[in-house]
Design a protein around this motif. Sequence first.
Motif, mmCIF file in Angstrom:
data_model
loop_
_atom_site.group_PDB
_atom_site.id
_atom_site.type_symbol
_atom_site.label_atom_id
_atom_site.label_comp_id
_atom_site.label_asym_id
_atom_site.label_seq_id
_atom_site.Cartn_x
_atom_site.Cartn_y
_atom_site.Cartn_z
ATOM 1 N N ALA A 90 -72.306 100.635 -31.866
ATOM 2 C CA ALA A 90 -74.054 101.531 -31.902
ATOM 3 C C ALA A 90 -73.820 101.201 -33.409
ATOM 4 N N SER A 91 -73.314 100.664 -33.448
ATOM 5 C CA SER A 91 -72.953 100.427 -35.509
ATOM 6 C C SER A 91 -73.275 99.053 -35.777
ATOM 7 N N VAL A 92 -72.436 98.110 -34.428
ATOM 8 C CA VAL A 92 -72.524 96.412 -34.386
ATOM 9 C C VAL A 92 -74.096 96.732 -34.549
ATOM 10 N N ARG A 93 -74.752 97.424 -33.206
ATOM 11 C CA ARG A 93 -76.283 96.826 -32.804
ATOM 12 C C ARG A 93 -77.061 97.206 -33.861
ATOM 13 N N ASN A 94 -76.468 98.579 -34.814
ATOM 14 C CA ASN A 94 -78.022 99.176 -35.570
ATOM 15 C C ASN A 94 -77.587 97.563 -36.167
ATOM 16 N N HIS A 95 -77.299 97.086 -36.748
ATOM 17 C CA HIS A 95 -77.084 95.760 -37.917
ATOM 18 C C HIS A 95 -77.927 94.816 -37.529
ATOM 19 N N ARG A 96 -78.664 94.729 -36.211
ATOM 20 C CA ARG A 96 -79.576 93.632 -35.536
ATOM 21 C C ARG A 96 -78.830 92.381 -36.075
ATOM 22 N N VAL A 97 -77.631 92.081 -36.221
ATOM 23 C CA VAL A 97 -77.275 90.439 -36.455
ATOM 24 C C VAL A 97 -77.501 89.055 -35.334
ATOM 25 N N ALA A 98 -78.011 88.661 -35.824
ATOM 26 C CA ALA A 98 -78.537 87.300 -34.512
ATOM 27 C C ALA A 98 -77.857 86.286 -34.618
ATOM 28 N N SER A 99 -76.769 86.411 -34.428
ATOM 29 C CA SER A 99 -75.374 85.631 -34.432
ATOM 30 C C SER A 99 -74.461 85.685 -32.999
ATOM 31 N N PRO A 100 -73.833 85.028 -32.493
ATOM 32 C CA PRO A 100 -73.235 85.265 -31.321
ATOM 33 C C PRO A 100 -72.439 86.400 -31.564
ATOM 34 N N GLY A 101 -71.607 86.423 -32.694
ATOM 35 C CA GLY A 101 -70.499 86.924 -33.863
ATOM 36 C C GLY A 101 -70.530 88.526 -33.499
ATOM 37 N N GLY A 102 -71.782 88.460 -34.108
ATOM 38 C CA GLY A 102 -72.279 89.744 -34.177
ATOM 39 C C GLY A 102 -72.899 90.731 -33.167
ATOM 40 N N ARG A 103 -73.019 91.044 -31.571
ATOM 41 C CA ARG A 103 -73.563 91.303 -31.198
ATOM 42 C C ARG A 103 -72.531 92.336 -30.113
ATOM 43 N N TRP A 104 -73.651 93.525 -30.151
ATOM 44 C CA TRP A 104 -71.940 94.764 -29.898
ATOM 45 C C TRP A 104 -71.240 94.241 -28.455
ATOM 46 N N TRP A 105 -72.057 94.378 -27.507
ATOM 47 C CA TRP A 105 -71.686 93.716 -25.994
ATOM 48 C C TRP A 105 -70.740 93.241 -25.865
ATOM 49 N N ARG A 106 -70.022 92.082 -27.047
ATOM 50 C CA ARG A 106 -68.897 91.134 -27.578
ATOM 51 C C ARG A 106 -67.818 92.004 -27.413
ATOM 52 N N HIS A 107 -67.646 93.196 -27.776
ATOM 53 C CA HIS A 107 -66.919 94.070 -28.182
ATOM 54 C C HIS A 107 -65.903 95.421 -26.723
ATOM 55 N N ARG A 108 -65.671 94.166 -26.163
ATOM 56 C CA ARG A 108 -64.593 95.211 -25.044
ATOM 57 C C ARG A 108 -63.548 96.057 -25.254
ATOM 58 N N LEU A 109 -63.865 97.059 -24.939
ATOM 59 C CA LEU A 109 -62.640 97.931 -24.123
ATOM 60 C C LEU A 109 -61.764 97.949 -22.984
ATOM 61 N N TRP A 110 -60.640 97.599 -22.786
ATOM 62 C CA TRP A 110 -59.972 97.647 -21.580
ATOM 63 C C TRP A 110 -58.710 98.857 -21.693
#
Length: 573
Positions: free
Chosen positions: A296-316
Amino acid sequence: MQVIGLGVVTRDDGGWDVVVSRQGAAPALGSVPRPTVEAVQQIARRLLAPPSSWQDQDWRTHEARMGRALAAVIEQAGPPAAAWARAIGRAETLAEPLAVLVDTPSALQSLPWELLGVSPDAPPLETLGLGCVIRLSGGAGRVRGGQATAEVLVSRLGNHPVLTCVHEAITVACHHGRTSPPRSVPVDPGATRVVSLLVDEDRAGLLDASVPTDGDPESTVVEGAELVWLAVCGASVHAAPAPPERARRLLRHGTAAVLDGDIPLDVEGATALARGLHEALLQGGDLLGATVAARASVRNHRVASPGGRWWRHRLWIAQPADLALRPWGERSSPQLGWPAPAPCAAELLGRATVYAELAGTLGVEQLAEGLLDHAPPELSTLQARISRHRGHLGRAMGGLSLRTQPGPVRPTPRLARVARSMPPGFTARMLWDALLAERWAWGRWLAEDGASGPVGAALGMEVLGGPEDGRRLALHPGDVIGRDSTRKPCDVPLYARTHAFDARLSRRHLRWLGDGWVHLLAPADALERPDGRQDGPFGQLEVQAGDLLQLTPSTWLVAVDVPTVPRQGVLTS
C-alpha cells in the motif's frame, strides 16, 4: 485471517484447470478454455512490457484490466466461483483479511497474480483492503533453534545511491518503532528475525553468496530468518522479470517468508516499500499485514515506472501458518497490522483504547470518546458535533449484555476496513475523514453535510454501532436476521462472534425479502427516514438506501445501496 488456496495448471489443450480450496471444505475444481487463457496472457504481456510513456493512470487502467481478467478465470471455472464468493463475503462482512495462496507451475509464475480482482467487474482484492495474494512455494518453513534476536539486519552489496536511500528509510522506521537501528555487520546464522539484502542491479549475482544453495552444508546469515527482503535496486526500465529461484532456495533452507521484486526497484518504490514494511513489522504486525502495508505504501506513491508498481513485490511462503508470524511479537496495540500512524493519530488511538478495554471493542464510539478528551485544532468542530450527538454514539455499547468477559481489544469491521486503507503516517484527521465518508453511516450525524445524495431501493443492510459496526450482512432473499441462538437459529445471527449480545433482539427479528423490501417478524423500535420517523414498525416494509432501522435501542441496521451477494428476484411474503 482466512486462508484460501488457488491452484492453476495448464492442460494439454491450452486451457487451465482451476482449484479453489480452504481448510475444512472439499476443494472446488473447474476449468477454463484456451480463449480465456489467451485473453489473460495478452493483457499480461502488455502490462509486463509497457511503453515508457505510461503515466500512473495508464498503469492503473491496465492493472484493473488484468485484475478483472484473472477474476474471470475463477468466475468461468464453475464450482471454484462459489467457493471464491463465500470467501469474499466473509472478508467483506466480517472484516476478516483474506490471504490467497497462489500455487502454480513455473510457466505461470510470471503472471501478476497479485492483481487478482474480487470479481470480473471489480478492482483488485488488495486495493479494496480485503486481503492480498501470496505465492506458495514448497519448502521447509520456519526451522530455527534457539531464540532469535529482535533486530533488523541490512546488508548492502554495492554503492548505488538507491541503496543509501533505502537504508535511511529502514533506519527511520526503526526509530519510529522504538527499536535499535539496523545492523550492517554479519551476525550469527539464525539470530536475526528480519534481513534486508540490498544490491545494485549490476551486481545482483552477489546475492547468491548470501543465499544458501541446495547441498551447501554451511549456513548463511539469512538462513532461519522469519523474513528476508531481496531488494535489487536500479533504474532499468525494461528489465526482464527475475526468476524466483532465490526465494525458493531460502524457503527450502528454513526462512519463513521471502519478499522479492521481479524487476529492479527504483528509488521511490524501494524506499516506500522499506518504510511501509518495517513500520508495520515494528508495530507488532504479522507477515500478512506487513506485506499489505508495504505494498500500500508503494501504491500510494503512484510511481509511473515498472519498478515502482506495488504488485511487483511478491511474498513467498512455504507454510500458510507462517503468515501469522509477528517478528516483533504482540505489541499491546489494537491497530496491529495497520499502517503506522502519525503521532497525532497514535495519541488518539491510545486514548480510545482506554475506553475500548472496557468493552473489548475499538470503534467509532471509542474514538469519539478519545476525541472528547482532547482534540487537535483541526478537529475541534468535529469534537463539538460529537458532544451534541453523544447519545447516538453511546447507545449501542451501553445496551448490550456480556456473555463473556471482554478479551483482547479488537477493532470493529468498519474501523478495521478503513484503517487498512490508510497510507503510512496517516493523521487523526485522515482517519476521521475516511470514517465519516462511508455513506449512510456515522456521517449522518457527524459530517458537516450529513448523509446526502440520491437514494434508491435498498440493496443490502449494514450494522451501525456496537462491536459489529460496519458489518455488511450477506443477504439472500428469504434470509432471517436475529439474535444468535442454538434453539431457534436464524440465517444471519448478530453478535455471534463477539463477547456481547442484545437480550431485546428477537431470535428471528427481520426477514430480507429482496431489493427494497423487508418483513419485520417482531416489532422494531423505530424506522428513521429523511422525511420523518415511524415508531414501532411491524410487518412488511419498503426501505430505501439511508433508512435507519432501529430493531432495538442498541441494535441498528442501516439500508445501503451496495449489494453483498448476487440476488435472484424478490420474495413477497
